[in-house]
Design a protein around this motif. Sequence first.
Motif, PDB file in Angstrom:
ATOM      1  N   GLY A   1       0.777  -1.228   0.000  1.00  0.00           N
ATOM      2  CA  GLY A   1       0.000   0.000   0.000  1.00  0.00           C
ATOM      3  C   GLY A   1       0.808   1.277   0.000  1.00  0.00           C
ATOM      4  O   GLY A   1       0.231   2.368   0.051  1.00  0.00           O
ATOM      5  N   VAL A   2       2.140   1.169  -0.078  1.00  0.00           N
ATOM      6  CA  VAL A   2       3.016   2.340  -0.011  1.00  0.00           C
ATOM      7  C   VAL A   2       3.829   2.415  -1.297  1.00  0.00           C
ATOM      8  O   VAL A   2       4.243   1.397  -1.847  1.00  0.00           O
ATOM      9  N   THR A   3       4.046   3.632  -1.800  1.00  0.00           N
ATOM     10  CA  THR A   3       5.012   3.832  -2.866  1.00  0.00           C
ATOM     11  C   THR A   3       6.150   4.696  -2.320  1.00  0.00           C
ATOM     12  O   THR A   3       6.143   5.101  -1.148  1.00  0.00           O
ATOM     13  N   TYR A   4       7.141   4.965  -3.151  1.00  0.00           N
ATOM     14  CA  TYR A   4       8.363   5.610  -2.667  1.00  0.00           C
ATOM     15  C   TYR A   4       8.825   6.668  -3.657  1.00  0.00           C
ATOM     16  O   TYR A   4       8.544   6.599  -4.855  1.00  0.00           O
ATOM     17  N   VAL A   5       9.551   7.651  -3.123  1.00  0.00           N
ATOM     18  CA  VAL A   5      10.326   8.570  -3.943  1.00  0.00           C
ATOM     19  C   VAL A   5      11.792   8.258  -3.687  1.00  0.00           C
ATOM     20  O   VAL A   5      12.211   8.082  -2.538  1.00  0.00           O
ATOM     21  N   GLY A   6      12.551   8.159  -4.776  1.00  0.00           N
ATOM     22  CA  GLY A   6      13.963   7.843  -4.666  1.00  0.00           C
ATOM     23  C   GLY A   6      14.829   9.018  -5.064  1.00  0.00           C
ATOM     24  O   GLY A   6      14.542   9.725  -6.041  1.00  0.00           O
ATOM     25  N   LEU A   7      15.881   9.257  -4.291  1.00  0.00           N
ATOM     26  CA  LEU A   7      16.938  10.194  -4.640  1.00  0.00           C
ATOM     27  C   LEU A   7      18.175   9.336  -4.875  1.00  0.00           C
ATOM     28  O   LEU A   7      18.693   8.712  -3.933  1.00  0.00           O
ATOM     29  N   VAL A   8      18.624   9.269  -6.125  1.00  0.00           N
ATOM     30  CA  VAL A   8      19.681   8.343  -6.515  1.00  0.00           C
ATOM     31  C   VAL A   8      20.822   9.149  -7.123  1.00  0.00           C
ATOM     32  O   VAL A   8      20.662   9.810  -8.154  1.00  0.00           O
ATOM     33  N   ALA A   9      21.982   9.110  -6.470  1.00  0.00           N
ATOM     34  CA  ALA A   9      23.174   9.837  -6.923  1.00  0.00           C
ATOM     35  C   ALA A   9      24.230   8.830  -7.361  1.00  0.00           C
ATOM     36  O   ALA A   9      24.429   7.803  -6.706  1.00  0.00           O
ATOM     37  N   PHE A  10      24.935   9.139  -8.454  1.00  0.00           N
ATOM     38  CA  PHE A  10      25.890   8.165  -8.987  1.00  0.00           C
ATOM     39  C   PHE A  10      26.769   8.827 -10.037  1.00  0.00           C
ATOM     40  O   PHE A  10      26.656  10.017 -10.333  1.00  0.00           O
ATOM     41  N   ARG A  11      27.642   7.999 -10.631  1.00  0.00           N
ATOM     42  CA  ARG A  11      28.467   8.429 -11.759  1.00  0.00           C
ATOM     43  C   ARG A  11      28.022   7.687 -13.022  1.00  0.00           C
ATOM     44  O   ARG A  11      28.058   6.461 -13.061  1.00  0.00           O
ATOM     45  N   MET A  12      27.583   8.439 -14.014  1.00  0.00           N
ATOM     46  CA  MET A  12      27.338   7.871 -15.330  1.00  0.00           C
ATOM     47  C   MET A  12      28.692   7.693 -16.015  1.00  0.00           C
ATOM     48  O   MET A  12      29.549   8.585 -15.965  1.00  0.00           O
ATOM     49  N   HIS A  13      28.878   6.528 -16.691  1.00  0.00           N
ATOM     50  CA  HIS A  13      30.190   6.237 -17.275  1.00  0.00           C
ATOM     51  C   HIS A  13      30.041   5.725 -18.698  1.00  0.00           C
ATOM     52  O   HIS A  13      29.357   4.733 -18.951  1.00  0.00           O
ATOM     53  N   ARG A  14      30.621   6.440 -19.635  1.00  0.00           N
ATOM     54  CA  ARG A  14      30.786   6.031 -21.030  1.00  0.00           C
ATOM     55  C   ARG A  14      29.459   5.622 -21.685  1.00  0.00           C
ATOM     56  O   ARG A  14      29.257   4.469 -22.082  1.00  0.00           O
ATOM     57  N   VAL A  15      28.585   6.611 -21.822  1.00  0.00           N
ATOM     58  CA  VAL A  15      27.356   6.392 -22.570  1.00  0.00           C
ATOM     59  C   VAL A  15      27.705   6.127 -24.032  1.00  0.00           C
ATOM     60  O   VAL A  15      28.542   6.819 -24.619  1.00  0.00           O
ATOM     61  N   GLY A  16      27.085   5.105 -24.633  1.00  0.00           N
ATOM     62  CA  GLY A  16      27.341   4.774 -26.032  1.00  0.00           C
ATOM     63  C   GLY A  16      26.065   4.462 -26.765  1.00  0.00           C
ATOM     64  O   GLY A  16      25.048   4.081 -26.162  1.00  0.00           O
ATOM     65  N   TRP A  17      26.069   4.620 -28.078  1.00  0.00           N
ATOM     66  CA  TRP A  17      24.924   4.331 -28.938  1.00  0.00           C
ATOM     67  C   TRP A  17      25.118   2.971 -29.594  1.00  0.00           C
ATOM     68  O   TRP A  17      26.208   2.639 -30.069  1.00  0.00           O
ATOM     69  N   LEU A  18      24.028   2.194 -29.648  1.00  0.00           N
ATOM     70  CA  LEU A  18      24.035   0.908 -30.323  1.00  0.00           C
ATOM     71  C   LEU A  18      25.196   0.068 -29.798  1.00  0.00           C
ATOM     72  O   LEU A  18      25.353  -0.087 -28.600  1.00  0.00           O
ATOM     73  N   ARG A  19      26.042  -0.456 -30.682  1.00  0.00           N
ATOM     74  CA  ARG A  19      27.183  -1.256 -30.246  1.00  0.00           C
ATOM     75  C   ARG A  19      28.498  -0.479 -30.316  1.00  0.00           C
ATOM     76  O   ARG A  19      29.582  -1.066 -30.227  1.00  0.00           O
ATOM     77  N   LEU A  20      28.407   0.846 -30.483  1.00  0.00           N
ATOM     78  CA  LEU A  20      29.607   1.668 -30.559  1.00  0.00           C
ATOM     79  C   LEU A  20      30.224   1.814 -29.170  1.00  0.00           C
ATOM     80  O   LEU A  20      29.533   1.755 -28.154  1.00  0.00           O
ATOM     81  N   PRO A  21      31.552   2.023 -29.107  1.00  0.00           N
ATOM     82  CA  PRO A  21      32.183   2.227 -27.795  1.00  0.00           C
ATOM     83  C   PRO A  21      31.618   3.448 -27.086  1.00  0.00           C
ATOM     84  O   PRO A  21      31.218   4.429 -27.721  1.00  0.00           O
ATOM     85  N   GLY A  22      31.587   3.392 -25.765  1.00  0.00           N
ATOM     86  CA  GLY A  22      31.096   4.515 -24.991  1.00  0.00           C
ATOM     87  C   GLY A  22      31.986   5.736 -25.127  1.00  0.00           C
ATOM     88  O   GLY A  22      33.201   5.630 -25.343  1.00  0.00           O
ATOM     89  N   ILE A  23      31.382   6.905 -25.008  1.00  0.00           N
ATOM     90  CA  ILE A  23      32.117   8.166 -25.147  1.00  0.00           C
ATOM     91  C   ILE A  23      32.823   8.465 -23.825  1.00  0.00           C
ATOM     92  O   ILE A  23      32.181   8.534 -22.771  1.00  0.00           O
ATOM     93  N   PRO A  24      34.150   8.681 -23.826  1.00  0.00           N
ATOM     94  CA  PRO A  24      34.860   8.802 -22.553  1.00  0.00           C
ATOM     95  C   PRO A  24      34.602  10.095 -21.793  1.00  0.00           C
ATOM     96  O   PRO A  24      34.508  10.084 -20.573  1.00  0.00           O
ATOM     97  N   TYR A  25      34.498  11.265 -22.454  1.00  0.00           N
ATOM     98  CA  TYR A  25      34.338  12.525 -21.742  1.00  0.00           C
ATOM     99  C   TYR A  25      32.876  12.956 -21.675  1.00  0.00           C
ATOM    100  O   TYR A  25      32.283  13.005 -20.594  1.00  0.00           O
ATOM    101  N   LEU A  26      32.269  13.223 -22.832  1.00  0.00           N
ATOM    102  CA  LEU A  26      30.881  13.671 -22.824  1.00  0.00           C
ATOM    103  C   LEU A  26      29.949  12.608 -22.273  1.00  0.00           C
ATOM    104  O   LEU A  26      28.865  12.917 -21.772  1.00  0.00           O
ATOM    105  N   GLY A  27      30.346  11.331 -22.372  1.00  0.00           N
ATOM    106  CA  GLY A  27      29.495  10.254 -21.882  1.00  0.00           C
ATOM    107  C   GLY A  27      29.757   9.852 -20.453  1.00  0.00           C
ATOM    108  O   GLY A  27      29.189   8.859 -19.986  1.00  0.00           O
TER     109      GLY A  27
END
Length: 272
Positions: free
Chosen positions: A64-90
């Motif tokens: 009967g309860v739901t939650y609000v989450g505050l989630v802090a982290f480091r995003m690392h090397r976002v990439g598109w499809l099967r391409l390598p992740g981007i080191p700086y902007l990603g």
Amino acid sequence: MPRPPRTADPDPDPEPVTPDPPYAADRPLLTQSWLDLAFLHWPVDPADVAPLLPAGTRPDTLDGVTYVGLVAFRMHRVGWLRLPGIPYLGSFPETNVRLYSVDAHGRRGVVFRSLDASRLIPVAVGRAAFRLPYVWSRMKVRREGAMVTYSSDRRWPGPRGARSSLAIRIGGRVEEPSGVEHFLTARWGMHSSFFGRPLYLPNTHPRWPLHRAELLHCDESLVAAAGLPAPVGPPASVLYSPGVPVRFGRPPRIPAPRGEDGARAFLRPEHP
């Protein structure tokens, strides 16, 4: 004779909460890693959450309860499809305010009310291309031994002054997560909207490595800035994870409503 019109099935029960993803992402649209995560959660009234969710979803609840989450982290090397992740902007710090949702097909997910990130270009792309509530902030994540600190000060588009400052001490490994810990972390999709259409984007990753964590400091206004009541008292749950590699894929095919003759078609709705 013309085929009788389809009649909608009643909303099914939500899919089970599972520590492993229910879908595969053999052809990923996006790849990335989430590292050094702090999960803070407070219980919240589902009535406060429901107006903030996309059309076609409702609050996902546990006892009967739901939650609000505050989630802090480091995003690392976002990439598109099967391409390598981007080191700086990603690669950049991120802090999000998220809610828990379930749709008319029973698919559980998260809804992001805000995503603070420290790279302006990913923020602009996320807002323009995906209609996600990214905001540009000054941010830092630092780890010294078992202590991790996270800071975020919002720049654009606001509200200016929204911020968070967190510090946790990492504890022992969670060998057998509780039901609520699985409920809050094992979320295998995102609910949103795209030009007025419902969007469900599934993700896959290895089972979370979770640790207990002690909250040493918490000064934040991001939850209230996201349209929710400001948290009162300490979080109900504080967890840490060193992180996981993540893949986002296309929504799986789902059955359309049954016709009166019991026949089904298969659709792939809710994607841009």
